[in-house]
Design a protein around this motif. Structure first.
Motif, PDB file in Angstrom:
ATOM      1  N   SER A 289      37.435  55.204  43.031  1.00  0.00           N
ATOM      2  CA  SER A 289      38.590  54.442  42.547  1.00  0.00           C
ATOM      3  C   SER A 289      39.748  54.495  43.549  1.00  0.00           C
ATOM      4  N   THR A 290      39.986  55.641  44.147  1.00  0.00           N
ATOM      5  CA  THR A 290      41.050  55.759  45.150  1.00  0.00           C
ATOM      6  C   THR A 290      40.747  54.893  46.366  1.00  0.00           C
ATOM      7  N   THR A 291      39.516  54.928  46.840  1.00  0.00           N
ATOM      8  CA  THR A 291      39.118  54.118  47.992  1.00  0.00           C
ATOM      9  C   THR A 291      39.292  52.631  47.705  1.00  0.00           C
ATOM     10  N   LEU A 292      38.836  52.180  46.549  1.00  0.00           N
ATOM     11  CA  LEU A 292      38.975  50.767  46.192  1.00  0.00           C
ATOM     12  C   LEU A 292      40.437  50.332  46.151  1.00  0.00           C
ATOM     13  N   ILE A 293      41.249  51.106  45.477  1.00  0.00           N
ATOM     14  CA  ILE A 293      42.652  50.729  45.305  1.00  0.00           C
ATOM     15  C   ILE A 293      43.423  50.814  46.625  1.00  0.00           C
ATOM     16  N   LYS A 294      43.223  51.862  47.389  1.00  0.00           N
ATOM     17  CA  LYS A 294      43.958  52.014  48.649  1.00  0.00           C
ATOM     18  C   LYS A 294      43.590  50.939  49.672  1.00  0.00           C
ATOM     19  N   ASN A 295      42.350  50.445  49.635  1.00  0.00           N
ATOM     20  CA  ASN A 295      41.872  49.511  50.649  1.00  0.00           C
ATOM     21  C   ASN A 295      41.939  48.048  50.243  1.00  0.00           C
ATOM     22  N   HIS A 296      42.421  47.760  49.044  1.00  0.00           N
ATOM     23  CA  HIS A 296      42.510  46.374  48.583  1.00  0.00           C
ATOM     24  C   HIS A 296      43.832  46.162  47.851  1.00  0.00           C
ATOM     25  N   ASP A 297      44.439  45.011  48.080  1.00  0.00           N
ATOM     26  CA  ASP A 297      45.685  44.680  47.382  1.00  0.00           C
ATOM     27  C   ASP A 297      45.422  44.264  45.939  1.00  0.00           C
ATOM     28  N   PHE A 298      44.208  43.749  45.704  1.00  0.00           N
ATOM     29  CA  PHE A 298      43.863  43.240  44.380  1.00  0.00           C
ATOM     30  C   PHE A 298      42.425  43.632  44.046  1.00  0.00           C
ATOM     31  N   VAL A 299      42.240  44.207  42.875  1.00  0.00           N
ATOM     32  CA  VAL A 299      40.911  44.580  42.400  1.00  0.00           C
ATOM     33  C   VAL A 299      40.746  44.005  40.999  1.00  0.00           C
ATOM     34  N   ALA A 300      39.619  43.341  40.781  1.00  0.00           N
ATOM     35  CA  ALA A 300      39.300  42.791  39.460  1.00  0.00           C
ATOM     36  C   ALA A 300      37.989  43.402  38.986  1.00  0.00           C
ATOM     37  N   ALA A 301      37.904  43.646  37.698  1.00  0.00           N
ATOM     38  CA  ALA A 301      36.682  44.198  37.103  1.00  0.00           C
ATOM     39  C   ALA A 301      36.453  43.531  35.758  1.00  0.00           C
TER      40      ALA A 301
ATOM     41  N   ALA B 134      43.217  51.526  36.950  1.00  0.00           N
ATOM     42  CA  ALA B 134      44.485  51.022  36.425  1.00  0.00           C
ATOM     43  C   ALA B 134      45.659  51.903  36.839  1.00  0.00           C
ATOM     44  N   TYR B 135      45.543  53.209  36.657  1.00  0.00           N
ATOM     45  CA  TYR B 135      46.698  54.045  36.981  1.00  0.00           C
ATOM     46  C   TYR B 135      46.885  54.200  38.477  1.00  0.00           C
ATOM     47  N   LYS B 136      45.818  54.150  39.253  1.00  0.00           N
ATOM     48  CA  LYS B 136      45.952  54.247  40.712  1.00  0.00           C
ATOM     49  C   LYS B 136      46.524  52.960  41.300  1.00  0.00           C
ATOM     50  N   ALA B 137      46.223  51.838  40.696  1.00  0.00           N
ATOM     51  CA  ALA B 137      46.806  50.565  41.151  1.00  0.00           C
ATOM     52  C   ALA B 137      48.327  50.629  40.988  1.00  0.00           C
ATOM     53  N   GLU B 138      48.756  51.159  39.871  1.00  0.00           N
ATOM     54  CA  GLU B 138      50.196  51.299  39.636  1.00  0.00           C
ATOM     55  C   GLU B 138      50.806  52.295  40.634  1.00  0.00           C
ATOM     56  N   LEU B 139      50.126  53.392  40.850  1.00  0.00           N
ATOM     57  CA  LEU B 139      50.591  54.439  41.761  1.00  0.00           C
ATOM     58  C   LEU B 139      50.745  53.926  43.193  1.00  0.00           C
ATOM     59  N   TYR B 140      49.790  53.103  43.646  1.00  0.00           N
ATOM     60  CA  TYR B 140      49.793  52.597  45.019  1.00  0.00           C
ATOM     61  C   TYR B 140      50.339  51.168  45.133  1.00  0.00           C
ATOM     62  N   HIS B 141      50.960  50.678  44.070  1.00  0.00           N
ATOM     63  CA  HIS B 141      51.567  49.344  44.061  1.00  0.00           C
ATOM     64  C   HIS B 141      50.567  48.252  44.434  1.00  0.00           C
ATOM     65  N   ARG B 142      49.420  48.294  43.762  1.00  0.00           N
ATOM     66  CA  ARG B 142      48.374  47.291  43.946  1.00  0.00           C
ATOM     67  C   ARG B 142      48.181  46.559  42.624  1.00  0.00           C
ATOM     68  N   GLN B 143      47.447  45.459  42.665  1.00  0.00           N
ATOM     69  CA  GLN B 143      47.139  44.685  41.462  1.00  0.00           C
ATOM     70  C   GLN B 143      45.731  45.052  40.985  1.00  0.00           C
ATOM     71  N   PHE B 144      45.604  45.368  39.713  1.00  0.00           N
ATOM     72  CA  PHE B 144      44.301  45.595  39.093  1.00  0.00           C
ATOM     73  C   PHE B 144      44.318  44.912  37.736  1.00  0.00           C
ATOM     74  N   LEU B 145      43.260  44.174  37.448  1.00  0.00           N
ATOM     75  CA  LEU B 145      43.128  43.605  36.109  1.00  0.00           C
ATOM     76  C   LEU B 145      41.668  43.442  35.755  1.00  0.00           C
ATOM     77  N   THR B 146      41.446  43.292  34.468  1.00  0.00           N
ATOM     78  CA  THR B 146      40.088  43.083  33.976  1.00  0.00           C
ATOM     79  C   THR B 146      39.961  41.654  33.473  1.00  0.00           C
ATOM     80  N   VAL B 147      38.736  41.135  33.532  1.00  0.00           N
ATOM     81  CA  VAL B 147      38.470  39.767  33.099  1.00  0.00           C
ATOM     82  C   VAL B 147      37.359  39.765  32.064  1.00  0.00           C
ATOM     83  N   ASN B 148      37.319  38.706  31.296  1.00  0.00           N
ATOM     84  CA  ASN B 148      36.273  38.520  30.299  1.00  0.00           C
ATOM     85  C   ASN B 148      34.923  38.403  31.022  1.00  0.00           C
ATOM     86  N   PRO B 149      33.925  39.179  30.605  1.00  0.00           N
ATOM     87  CA  PRO B 149      32.637  39.156  31.294  1.00  0.00           C
ATOM     88  C   PRO B 149      31.761  37.943  30.981  1.00  0.00           C
ATOM     89  N   LYS B 150      32.217  37.062  30.098  1.00  0.00           N
ATOM     90  CA  LYS B 150      31.382  35.930  29.691  1.00  0.00           C
ATOM     91  C   LYS B 150      30.920  35.113  30.903  1.00  0.00           C
TER      92      LYS B 150
END
Length: 130
Positions: free
Chosen positions: A15-27, A58-74
């Protein structure tokens, strides 16, 4: 206890690697309760700790000032990311878990199931972000 600690450490590292290396992560908003009904997946899903991982993102995105959000899996797996055709419609069969690659019957794009789903998740995330 040792397995729990190793799993937690792994989830923290990923999770740290994903958030630190990307400005935006979606799941996907994975509904693990529904997925646990699939006996072929149940043990793997329970072991991985989806909710824990999403919470860390979610909390690491906030900590590192990145965007993280979840989307409907449909339809993230069933839809062609090229043309939007959804398998299981227009007389086609839905993809099953064993279908790792497939070709869209509408635009003939060839897909790796996971890569196609990732592209659909990212597109949904970008749309939700806008």
């Amino acid at each position: 206890a040792q397995v729990f600690e190793r799993r937690r450490d792994f989830l923290h590292n990923v999770s740290t690697t994903l958030i630190k290396n990307h400005d935006f992560v979606a799941a996907e908003e994975l509904r693990s309760k529904n997925m646990l009904k699939n006996h072929a997946l149940a043990m793997s899903i329970a072991d991985v700790g989806w909710r824990t991982f999403l919470g860390m993102l979610a909390y690491k995105a906030e900590l590192y000032h990145r965007q993280f959000l979840t989307v409907n899996p449909k339809n993230t797996t069933q839809a062609c990311h090229e043309c939007g055709f959804v398998m299981g419609t227009a007389g086609t069969e839905k993809l099953i878990l064993a279908d790792r690659e497939w070709t869209c019957p509408k635009c003939h794009a060839h897909h790796d199931r996971d890569h196609n789903a990732a592209q659909n998740i990212l597109t949904k995330g970008i749309i939700k972000l806008a």
